[in-house]
Design an enzyme around this catalytic site. Structure first.
Site, mmCIF file in Angstrom:
data_model
loop_
_atom_site.group_PDB
_atom_site.id
_atom_site.type_symbol
_atom_site.label_atom_id
_atom_site.label_comp_id
_atom_site.label_asym_id
_atom_site.label_seq_id
_atom_site.Cartn_x
_atom_site.Cartn_y
_atom_site.Cartn_z
ATOM 1 C CB ALA A 1 7.335 21.431 -4.337
ATOM 2 C CB THR B 1 4.935 23.640 -0.258
ATOM 3 O OG1 THR B 1 5.267 25.028 -0.101
ATOM 4 C CG2 THR B 1 6.126 22.909 -0.849
ATOM 5 C CB THR C 1 5.166 16.135 1.647
ATOM 6 O OG1 THR C 1 4.302 16.509 2.725
ATOM 7 C CG2 THR C 1 4.286 15.606 0.516
ATOM 8 C CG ASP C 2 3.853 15.140 6.589
ATOM 9 O OD1 ASP C 2 4.089 15.984 5.698
ATOM 10 O OD2 ASP C 2 3.318 15.454 7.665
ATOM 11 C CE1 TYR D 1 3.114 19.898 -1.410
ATOM 12 C CE2 TYR D 1 2.396 18.964 0.690
ATOM 13 C CZ TYR D 1 3.404 19.437 -0.140
ATOM 14 O OH TYR D 1 4.706 19.443 0.301
ATOM 15 C CE LYS E 1 6.624 17.158 -2.996
ATOM 16 N NZ LYS E 1 7.795 17.783 -3.658
#
Length: 293
Positions: free
Chosen positions: A66, A68, A107-108, A130, A134
């Site tokens: 990804a 990130t 991801t959080d 981001y 995601k």
């Protein structure tokens, strides 16, 4: 079982291929070569190249690749969409075509950070490019894959630099060992996750073919400042070098969630490999750093 891991040379990917070494693992990478005997160099941004993963006849695809870099995503949203959404869409479609089990690493940052302690069924609401891309990746997986597990993690760190960059823990260690003062934010709370424990929890999840969404982080929900102080204590370094600052002083391009910590009660209940406390995880990190592993 043949397992193909994208992003195999990254912070998470390197540990993933290591813990699955008792299986046939093929690491897919672009620039950072994985530590596995079988690998495939691919430019995933060329979507036509993705079909080569299907040629490997995988039983499991772990999609850890990804973009990130949160600020780079904000600066280059088209690139973020290509790498985090379109690539994921093609891999999800491929997993269905090859009848393989797909694991998508999310991801959080799919959450807005207004409340923290997010459960798997809480409604996402990302506040930066981001997080949005995601989350769109998650939707691609749900739409196109037949058998899948979406795992969300938070603030991963480990003993290995990835793509020539230090993660947060290694950056802290370098600064503290050089006796440099550092400012660390007190008002951003996450669930810092040692990549070794993440990979071990992931291996169990794959072996058991768990499906749906699962939060795989370590158990502590703390600020970056608290994490830095705990790291200094575990490594016997000076805590006085760590200065508290607030996030409004940081020169970040993208907004960060204030509290994106993840609830891991499900993982704690169903997995034998449990989420760790930050103290236990940092002691394991210390062992890894000192042993060169």
């Amino acid at each position: 079982m043949r397992i193909v891991v994208t992003g195999a040379g990254g912070l998470l990917g390197k540990k993933i291929v290591k813990v699955f070494s008792n299986y046939e693992v093929i690491g897919v990478y672009y620039s950072s070569k994985p530590e596995t005997p079988n690998f495939l160099q691919l430019n995933l941004s060329d979507l036509k190249e993705i079909k080569k993963i299907g040629d490997l006849s995988p039983d499991v695809i772990i999609h850890a690749a990804a973009l990130t870099d949160v600020d780079k995503c904000e600066k280059q949203p088209e690139l973020a969409r290509l790498l985090n959404v379109e690539v994921t869409k093609e891999i999800a479609k491929l997993s269905k075509e090859t009848d393989s089990f797909l694991v998508y690493v999310s991801t959080d940052y799919v959450f807005d950070g207004e409340k923290g302690n997010y459960r798997e069924d809480d409604k996402p609401n990302p506040i930066n490019v981001y997080g949005r891309t995601k989350l769109e990746g998650e939707e691609m997986v749900k739409k196109y894959a037949d058998k899948y597990l979406i795992v969300r993690t938070s603030t991963p760190y480990g003993s290995n630099p990835a793509s020539g960059k230090d993660n947060f823990a290694l950056w802290l260690l370098k600064k503290l060992k050089n006796r440099e003062e550092i400012g660390v934010v007190t008002d951003q709370i996450t669930s810092p996750t040692l990549n070794t424990n993440f990979a071990l929890m992931l291996r169990e999840s794959v072996e058991r073919k768990l499906e749906g969404i699962l939060h795989l982080t370590d158990a502590s929900q703390i600020s970056r400042f608290e994490f830095a102080i705990t790291l200094a204590k575990v490594f016997g370094l000076s805590e006085s070098l760590i200065k508290p600052v607030t996030s409004d002083l940081m020169r970040w391009l993208a907004k960060r969630p204030k509290n994106s910590s993840l609830n891991v009660s499900m993982a704690s209940a169903i997995l034998s490999q449990k989420p760790m406390t930050v103290e236990k995880a940092l002691k394991l990190l210390k062992e890894e750093v000192e042993s060169g592993g």
